[in-house]
Design a protein around this motif. Sequence first.
Motif, PDB file in Angstrom:
ATOM      1  N   HIS A  43      -5.215   6.191   5.983  1.00  0.00           N
ATOM      2  CA  HIS A  43      -6.431   5.546   6.467  1.00  0.00           C
ATOM      3  C   HIS A  43      -6.261   4.980   7.883  1.00  0.00           C
ATOM      4  O   HIS A  43      -7.013   4.105   8.297  1.00  0.00           O
ATOM      5  N   HIS A  44      -5.245   5.451   8.604  1.00  0.00           N
ATOM      6  CA  HIS A  44      -5.063   5.041   9.999  1.00  0.00           C
ATOM      7  C   HIS A  44      -5.759   6.045  10.924  1.00  0.00           C
ATOM      8  O   HIS A  44      -5.835   7.221  10.593  1.00  0.00           O
ATOM      9  N   ASP A  94      -3.615  -4.574   1.292  1.00  0.00           N
ATOM     10  CA  ASP A  94      -4.172  -4.006   2.525  1.00  0.00           C
ATOM     11  C   ASP A  94      -5.531  -4.606   2.899  1.00  0.00           C
ATOM     12  O   ASP A  94      -5.995  -4.430   4.023  1.00  0.00           O
ATOM     13  N   THR A 130      -4.601   3.300   1.533  1.00  0.00           N
ATOM     14  CA  THR A 130      -4.281   4.616   0.972  1.00  0.00           C
ATOM     15  C   THR A 130      -4.477   4.576  -0.545  1.00  0.00           C
ATOM     16  O   THR A 130      -4.888   5.554  -1.160  1.00  0.00           O
ATOM     17  N   ASP A 139       0.183   6.903   3.667  1.00  0.00           N
ATOM     18  CA  ASP A 139      -0.012   5.675   4.444  1.00  0.00           C
ATOM     19  C   ASP A 139       0.605   5.724   5.850  1.00  0.00           C
ATOM     20  O   ASP A 139       0.917   4.684   6.410  1.00  0.00           O
ATOM     21  N   ASP A 190       0.851  -1.198   0.000  1.00  0.00           N
ATOM     22  CA  ASP A 190       0.000   0.000   0.000  1.00  0.00           C
ATOM     23  C   ASP A 190       0.885   1.247   0.000  1.00  0.00           C
ATOM     24  O   ASP A 190       0.610   2.221  -0.702  1.00  0.00           O
TER      25      ASP A 190
HETATM   26 MN   LIG Z   1      -2.225   1.112   4.306  1.00  0.00          MN
END
Ligand SMILES: [Mn+2]
Length: 346
Positions: free
Chosen positions: A135-136, A186, A155, A109, A47
């Motif tokens: 996306h965390h 991912d 991501t 990411d 990713d």
């Molecule tokens: Mn990721």
Amino acid sequence: MFYNLGLEKSSPFIFILTNMIDFNKLKEIIENNNSFLLTTHVNPDADAIGSEIAFYLMLKEIGKEVHILNHSKTPYNLCFLDKYNIIQKYDNSKHNKIFDRVDVLVALDFNRSNRIVSMEEGFINSDKIKICLDHHPDPEDFFNFIFFDIDYCSTGQIIYQFIKETNIVEFRKELADNLYAAIMTDTGSFKFEKTTSEIHIIAADLLEKGVSPTNIYDSIYDKSRFGKLKLLGLTLKSSQLYGNTNEICFMKLYQKDFEECNVDESDTDGFINFSLSINGVKIGLLFVELKNGFKVSFRSKGNIPINKLAEEYGGGGHRNAAGTRRFNQKLDEQIEEILKRTESYL
Ligand SMILES: [Mn+2]
């Protein structure tokens, strides 16, 4: 439309609209600037690398100056994504001026500065525009703009959606290859929780652009060096159940294991998942001794927020998949304590 989640000047603007990222703002930043530095987290996965290359191709196509610098060398199984050898390994003596030479720093990411290790200082001290696509959960506030939502599986999906919605460039096969690699890995090859019908529609669209799922999967997962198989053997052999209810499974690897198998840290990719393959196990851990400390990978099932445990040790991640790195600390001195803390999450 966006929520401005920070009123103070130092707080970043977070662009979210009911689980949608405001891509117009991102487009505006891209259009109004000329040079970009892209980077991603230590020990990058597909990713991370796929998102960097896709973002690079997109920016190059509209005539921008783009650099990619990473703390880590690209893992050998992901080098096929970087066909033209664009990615450079960061070298402080050579590259430390770049943070103030480009217009925009792009974090892909990751959302915590310690994830870029040797690049952390240069990145956070730069007065250039800092943006984050990720996306965390729980981003740190050193960015100027954060384009993130934890509902995205990767991501790569964010970049896909951005290109789709803005038509900023034509969707070519090379772009599709990189985004497919990002999304496939991912989502754990389309099996993790965020594998929605929408993800399959995106995958179908990428296949329409000419992506070969067989080739991408084979390049990433089925071209390992022999030592990786031996290392997996040592990892599985080290596995133990822990706790009164045997709901924790942990495994550990030492530097001597890497030497014995003639492999490196990147070869442990995917090993942690075996810890959750046991009936009844709810939390899995993989301890890995590093040259200058150790790292722990955490996995959990269901509602156990394993990223909160990782945060207790200076790390982070997703609810069911997280990790931390402890520099200059001894693995064996901390395993027991970490396992005890882990039990409290059951
Ligand atoms: Mn990721």
